[in-house]
Design a protein around this motif. Structure first.
Motif, PDB file in Angstrom:
ATOM      1  N   SER A   1      -0.068   9.012  -9.565  1.00  0.00           N
ATOM      2  CA  SER A   1      -0.798   7.983 -10.306  1.00  0.00           C
ATOM      3  C   SER A   1      -0.759   6.641  -9.584  1.00  0.00           C
ATOM      4  O   SER A   1      -1.634   5.797  -9.784  1.00  0.00           O
ATOM      5  N   PHE A   2       0.253   6.437  -8.709  1.00  0.00           N
ATOM      6  CA  PHE A   2       0.307   5.222  -7.909  1.00  0.00           C
ATOM      7  C   PHE A   2      -0.978   5.057  -7.099  1.00  0.00           C
ATOM      8  O   PHE A   2      -1.467   3.947  -6.899  1.00  0.00           O
TER       9      PHE A   2
ATOM     10  N   LEU B   1      -1.471  -2.465  -6.745  1.00  0.00           N
ATOM     11  CA  LEU B   1      -0.467  -2.699  -7.776  1.00  0.00           C
ATOM     12  C   LEU B   1       0.232  -4.030  -7.529  1.00  0.00           C
ATOM     13  O   LEU B   1       0.530  -4.376  -6.387  1.00  0.00           O
ATOM     14  N   THR B   2       0.503  -4.748  -8.607  1.00  0.00           N
ATOM     15  CA  THR B   2       1.380  -5.902  -8.476  1.00  0.00           C
ATOM     16  C   THR B   2       2.807  -5.392  -8.335  1.00  0.00           C
ATOM     17  O   THR B   2       3.113  -4.252  -8.689  1.00  0.00           O
TER      18      THR B   2
ATOM     19  N   THR C   1      -0.093   4.373  -0.167  1.00  0.00           N
ATOM     20  CA  THR C   1      -0.855   5.595   0.115  1.00  0.00           C
ATOM     21  C   THR C   1      -0.100   6.585   0.993  1.00  0.00           C
ATOM     22  O   THR C   1       0.119   7.744   0.601  1.00  0.00           O
TER      23      THR C   1
ATOM     24  N   VAL D   1       4.314  -4.231 -11.802  1.00  0.00           N
ATOM     25  CA  VAL D   1       3.852  -2.919 -12.276  1.00  0.00           C
ATOM     26  C   VAL D   1       4.431  -1.808 -11.418  1.00  0.00           C
ATOM     27  O   VAL D   1       4.852  -0.755 -11.936  1.00  0.00           O
ATOM     28  N   SER D   2       4.466  -2.004 -10.107  1.00  0.00           N
ATOM     29  CA  SER D   2       4.994  -0.958  -9.225  1.00  0.00           C
ATOM     30  C   SER D   2       6.472  -0.710  -9.498  1.00  0.00           C
ATOM     31  O   SER D   2       6.930   0.439  -9.464  1.00  0.00           O
TER      32      SER D   2
ATOM     33  N   PHE E   1      -4.030   6.016  -7.771  1.00  0.00           N
ATOM     34  CA  PHE E   1      -5.223   5.682  -8.541  1.00  0.00           C
ATOM     35  C   PHE E   1      -5.127   4.311  -9.206  1.00  0.00           C
ATOM     36  O   PHE E   1      -6.139   3.775  -9.668  1.00  0.00           O
ATOM     37  N   LEU E   2      -3.915   3.747  -9.223  1.00  0.00           N
ATOM     38  CA  LEU E   2      -3.719   2.447  -9.867  1.00  0.00           C
ATOM     39  C   LEU E   2      -3.670   1.302  -8.868  1.00  0.00           C
ATOM     40  O   LEU E   2      -3.519   0.144  -9.259  1.00  0.00           O
ATOM     41  N   GLN E   3      -3.774   1.616  -7.581  1.00  0.00           N
ATOM     42  CA  GLN E   3      -3.723   0.562  -6.573  1.00  0.00           C
ATOM     43  C   GLN E   3      -4.999  -0.286  -6.614  1.00  0.00           C
ATOM     44  O   GLN E   3      -6.068   0.232  -6.952  1.00  0.00           O
TER      45      GLN E   3
ATOM     46  N   LEU F   1       6.703   1.405 -12.835  1.00  0.00           N
ATOM     47  CA  LEU F   1       6.317   2.802 -12.609  1.00  0.00           C
ATOM     48  C   LEU F   1       7.361   3.520 -11.763  1.00  0.00           C
ATOM     49  O   LEU F   1       7.693   4.682 -12.019  1.00  0.00           O
TER      50      LEU F   1
ATOM     51  N   ASP G   1       0.864  -1.184   0.000  1.00  0.00           N
ATOM     52  CA  ASP G   1       0.000   0.000   0.000  1.00  0.00           C
ATOM     53  C   ASP G   1       0.900   1.233   0.000  1.00  0.00           C
ATOM     54  O   ASP G   1       1.616   1.500   0.964  1.00  0.00           O
TER      55      ASP G   1
END
Length: 399
Positions: free
Chosen positions: A168-169, A175-176, A121, A179-180, A171-173, A183, A119
């Motif tokens: 953008s992290f 995340l694998t 956030t 992908v993380s 809004f895309l959660q 990015l 996470d």
């Protein structure tokens, strides 16, 4: 003598500092900023320690690097800015404290990264707070320093645009990890490009060379403190009887941290010029020095867990959890400093001993071998450097 108005202490022009100012040292505010940063560093190191002990080293290392970059990059941006523009008015102090609040938020969010479903956030929120404060500081510099206005605006615009990618992290959660990582790598490349581009728009920002070297040295002491903490933890594990392996671990931690401190604070100049390419390489290259310095402490903490049967991984894994970051530390210091300032055999000594440190566990020398190799590398390097220094006293390496 006329008294300055109260407004003058609250909001002063953010004029550039003199890059040749005598006796420029770290301010109490900068030291407080470092103290806050160490909390975030300790949180990241703790996450790496537990990942190694739980046999998730690969994932833990990547997460540690991601977290440490956010801490280090925000610290580095503020450090170079303050070296050039610190006017110590109330607004500057308050914005710096906002930066500290962001760093503490990052520290609070780091444990959530070391989970099966990371996470981002709190880390992203904390980082955004720090970057918004930096944008405001750069806009102030752009307003008050016409000579460097394009550069200051370049920083402000660049930081803003890259921050959009970081956000953008959120809004895309969820995340694998794959992908993380992608990015994150893209965002890191763009972050690193901002100073490289902005500093070429006009004259370089007027940072103070000796001040920057001192600031980096202070942070290095902080990250090495993680290893001292791990050594202390080893001694605290005694439960009524002395465990000789924990004694060896504590002594090895002391030998290694003293050696890493000694070789970093050698007599040779850390950064001998204001040249942009050299400054960027030295400044950016310290990421690996700082990251590996903190990781050494995490490796020792994992070793304590292994010795006290709180981890199922092998002792060899624990040894390499120490050997690898020690080797990276030595190799990075060679890369950013020694290959420029040393002459003769001293120029390559740290690179050679970085390799030897990695070999120590493989040939059965264990943790004591890692510590002995590290200490021997420092001794040999300084002997070679000292002979070169005495042989040519008028051409001190680094000048």
């Amino acid at each position: 003598m006329t008294k300055a108005s109260p407004l003058a202490t609250i909001l002063r022009p953010l004029h550039p500092r003199d890059p040749n100012e005598h006796h420029r040292v770290a301010t109490p505010l900068e030291l407080l900023f470092d103290l806050v940063s160490v909390i975030a560093i300790a949180s990241a190191a703790a996450g790496l320690h537990h990942a190694i002990a739980e046999n998730h080293a690969a994932q833990g290392v990547m997460t540690f690097i991601m977290a440490f970059f956010a801490i280090w990059w925000a610290w580095m941006n503020f450090t170079w800015f303050s070296s050039a523009y610190d006017n110590d008015d109330v607004v500057y102090r308050l914005l710096t404290m906002v930066l500290m609040g962001g760093s503490l938020t990052i520290a609070a969010g780091i444990p959530a990264l070391f989970t099966e479903a990371p996470d981002f956030t709190l880390v992203i929120y904390g980082y955004a707070v720090m970057r918004i404060a930096m944008i405001i500081l750069w806009l102030r510099a752009a307003y008050h320093d016409p000579g460097c206005r394009p550069t200051a605006l370049g920083y402000a615009i660049g930081i803003f645009l890259v921050q959009l990618l970081w956000l953008s992290f959120l809004f895309l959660q969820p995340l694998t990890f794959g992908v993380s990582y992608i990015l994150w790598a893209l965002a890191v490349v763009l972050e690193l490009a901002v100073p490289a581009v902005a500093e070429r728009l006009t004259a370089n920002t007027p940072w103070h060379r000796h001040h920057i070297v001192e600031r980096y040295g202070l942070l290095n002491i902080i990250v090495l403190g993680e290893t001292l903490l791990a050594g202390s933890t080893a001694l605290r594990q005694f439960a009524g009887e002395v465990n000789i392996m924990l004694v060896h671990t504590a002594l090895s931690a002391l030998v290694i941290v003293f050696s890493l401190w000694w070789v970093y604070f050698a007599r040779e100049e850390q950064l001998g010029s204001h040249h942009l390419r050299r400054s960027l390489l030295w400044g950016y290259g310290h990421f690996f020095i700082f990251t590996s310095g903190a990781a050494v402490g995490a490796g020792f903490a994992a070793l304590v867990d292994i010795i006290t049967h709180h981890s199922e991984v092998s002792i060899l894994v624990g040894d390499y959890a120490v050997a690898i970051p020690v080797a990276i530390y030595l190799a990075s210091l060679w890369f950013v400093r020694d290959r420029y300032v040393c002459i003769g055999p001293a120029r390559f000594t740290l690179a050679v001993f970085a390799v030897l440190t990695l070999l120590a566990p493989a040939i059965g020398l264990g943790l004591e071998g890692i510590a002995a190799t590290t200490a021997l590398g420092v001794i040999v390097r300084n002997l070679f450097a000292g002979r070169a220094y005495l042989a040519s006293p008028t051409s001190h390496p680094g000048h």
